[in-house]
Scaffold this motif. Structure first.
Motif, short mmCIF file in Angstrom:
data_model
loop_
_atom_site.label_atom_id
_atom_site.label_comp_id
_atom_site.label_asym_id
_atom_site.label_seq_id
_atom_site.Cartn_x
_atom_site.Cartn_y
_atom_site.Cartn_z
N LYS A 1 0.85 -1.21 0.00
CA LYS A 1 0.00 0.00 0.00
C LYS A 1 0.87 1.23 0.00
O LYS A 1 1.86 1.30 0.75
N LYS B 1 5.01 2.47 8.47
CA LYS B 1 3.83 3.25 8.86
C LYS B 1 2.61 2.34 9.05
O LYS B 1 1.90 2.43 10.05
N LYS C 1 5.34 2.20 -2.97
CA LYS C 1 5.24 3.60 -3.45
C LYS C 1 5.49 3.58 -4.94
O LYS C 1 6.19 2.70 -5.46
N ARG D 1 -11.26 11.29 3.42
CA ARG D 1 -9.91 10.91 2.97
C ARG D 1 -9.08 12.13 2.56
O ARG D 1 -7.89 12.20 2.93
N ASN E 1 7.01 12.95 4.21
CA ASN E 1 7.82 11.76 4.42
C ASN E 1 9.29 12.15 4.30
O ASN E 1 9.69 12.77 3.31
N SER F 1 -7.32 5.58 4.09
CA SER F 1 -7.29 4.72 2.90
C SER F 1 -7.74 3.31 3.27
O SER F 1 -8.50 2.66 2.55
O1 LIG Z 1 -3.14 6.36 1.53
C1 LIG Z 1 -2.25 5.60 1.19
O2 LIG Z 1 -2.43 4.45 0.83
C2 LIG Z 1 -0.80 6.02 1.20
C3 LIG Z 1 -0.54 7.45 1.52
C4 LIG Z 1 0.93 7.70 1.38
O3 LIG Z 1 1.45 7.62 0.29
C5 LIG Z 1 1.74 7.96 2.54
O4 LIG Z 1 1.28 7.76 3.67
O5 LIG Z 1 2.90 8.37 2.38
#
Ligand SMILES: O=C(O)CCC(=O)C(=O)O
Ligand SMILES: NC(=O)C1=CN([C@@H]2O[C@H](COP(=O)(O)OP(=O)(O)OC[C@H]3O[C@@H](n4cnc5c(N)ncnc54)[C@H](OP(=O)(O)O)[C@@H]3O)[C@@H](O)[C@H]2O)C=CC1
Length: 425
Positions: free
Chosen positions: A79, A103, A115, A195, A326, A358
């Motif tokens: 994810k 995470k 990613k 979201r 990030n 998400s």
């Molecule tokens: O919502 C998601 O699946 C990922 C979000 C995201 O890319 C992140 O938390 O850095």
């Protein structure tokens, strides 16, 4: 678990991947894992690099590069977001995918980490061009994504429209509609209420908890926010709504400052008309680098990686840094901030609200039953506060930084999943 000596630690870092590897090495050392397990956790499980030919609206052809990195799927499907930025590189995507794994594990969301990225500046392309790029990228990575395999979501330069295009391209390929292949999609296609604001609401939940931990009332606090996109703009707004005086914000084009606090409704209206915070009449322009070193209680970097580094960490005056982005703090800078007693709430905790909602979107879609905005926000708040409390408790109990406590918790959950499944090499 194992008895081997602590893993060697990388002394100097150069880019987000080295920072991510350094954080992993530190956690592996604290957990006393052996080198085999360390390597298993350091290496992405699967990566794909693709070329994306694009016919521009003017008829010329460009070939863009795209990546999807799946760092880990021991705890569930991979994810993570999809980034459209000219600076995207495979190493950057590897780092971002690893952070997604930690995470999801930290917040106990049943996913691994992934990613994606495409080397494109979306501001320079028409909507039709972006649709073609997204669809071609989706076709290229189609064999490795799916609702039970890897589920993309928005990140820098992408949004719910991008997710709708991915869903459409994927669905057209498999022959039926698959909303759960992406999250962060429009509500009209099965997206979740809450979201779009989830990441910034989550940032503010932990920011307020951190202020309270440091004995600072929200109504006495000041904040500076770097980045005014999906995460930064919402963070500034929700901080202001909580009574915090947001004195400075920035984007790619500049930064603005008002010591009495920025008027959020006027600022938001200005940005929706002009596309930038620059030139906002209710504030003075400042050097964007200066924003990071302002004398505020709370600094929220919510743009890109590595903005707090060894060159400016000595000058950071904030009491608390909450990592909306990030990887905004390099490993060198992290050490300096620790020595200076600045509390850093790490990205894998601070910006987890996005992936939490998400996950809620995926759950709601799988059940074909949708929650109200209040239900989403309450469940998000409860998970963020629980995440904060457990990380803080461990940091205090074991005399660790919040980043160490968060990473150790996450890494041990992922390692346990590996070992329980018997995936040890
Ligand atoms: O919502 C998601 O699946 C990922 C979000 C995201 O890319 C992140 O938390 O850095
Ligand atoms: N969207 C999400 O759900 C999540 C995002 N994140 C992370 O949050 C961060 C921001 O993502 P998001 O808000 O979605 O992205 P957006 O594309 O919506 O916004 C990015 C913002 O950063 C600004 N920016 C880019 N470079 C700089 C710079 N050098 N200095 C100051 N501002 C800059 C952009 O400026 P401009 O507007 O001028 O282009 C824009 O305001 C990233 O690190 C992302 O990975 C983490 C968890 C979830």
């Amino acid at each position: 678990m194992t008895t081997a000596p602590a893993a060697p630690v990388i002394a100097r870092t150069n880019g987000p991947l080295d920072d991510a590897l350094k954080q992993l090495a530190d956690a592996v050392g604290l957990l006393n894992y052996d080198e085999g397990l360390h390597h298993l956790l350091a290496k992405p499980r699967r990566e794909m690099a693709v070329s994306i030919p694009l016919r521009r609206d003017n008829g010329t052809i460009e070939v863009l590069s795209g990546y999807r990195v799946q760092h880990n799927f021991s705890r569930g499907p991979a994810k993570g977001g999809l980034r459209f930025s000219p600076d995207v590189s495979l190493d950057e995507v590897r780092a971002l995918a690893m952070w997604m794994t930690w995470k999801c594990a930290l917040l106990d969301v049943p996913y691994g980490g992934a990613k994606g990225g495409v080397t494109i500046d979306p501001a320079r392309y028409s909507s039709n061009e972006l649709s073609r790029v997204t669809r071609r990228y989706t076709n290229e990575i189609l064999p490795i994504i799916g609702p039970d395999v890897d589920i993309p979501a928005p990140d820098i330069g992408t949004d719910e429209q991008t997710m709708a295009w991915i869903m459409d391209a994927y669905s057209a390929n498999v022959g039926y509609t698959v909303p759960a292949v992406v999250t962060g999609k429009p509500v009209s296609l099965g997206g979740s209420l809450g979201r779009p604001s989830a990441t910034s609401r989550g940032v503010v939940h932990v920011a307020l908890a951190a202020l309270s931990y440091r004995g600072i009332a929200a109504s006495d606090a000041t904040a500076a926010v770097q980045g005014f996109g999906k995460v930064g703009a919402g963070s500034a707004q929700f901080l202001a709504e909580a009574g915090v005086r947001v004195v400075a914000v920035s984007d790619q084009y500049g930064a603005v400052h008002n010591e009495f606090g920025l008027d959020m409704p006027s600022l938001h209206a200005y940005v929706s008309n002009t596309g930038t915070v620059s030139g906002f009449a209710g504030a003075d322009p400042i050097d964007p680098n200066e924003l990071l070193t302002l004398d505020v209680d709370l600094l929220v970097p919510a743009a890109v990686e590595s903005v707090i580094d060894a060159t400016n960490a000595h000058r950071i005056q904030a009491t608390i840094v909450v990592e909306g982005a990030n990887g905004p703090t390099t490993a060198d800078a992290d050490e300096i901030l620790r020595e200076r007693g600045i509390l850093v709430v790490p990205d894998i905790l601070a910006n987890a609200g996005g992936v939490i909602v998400s996950y809620f979107e995926w759950v709601q879609g799988n059940q074909a039953y949708w929650w109200t905005a209040d239900e989403v926000d309450q469940r998000l708040a409860s998970r963020m506060k629980q995440g904060w409390t457990s990380v803080l408790d461990m940091a205090i109990r074991r005399d660790l930084t919040l980043r160490e406590a968060a990473t150790v918790t996450a890494v041990s959950r992922v390692a346990d999943a590996h070992l329980t499944r018997g995936l040890y090499p």
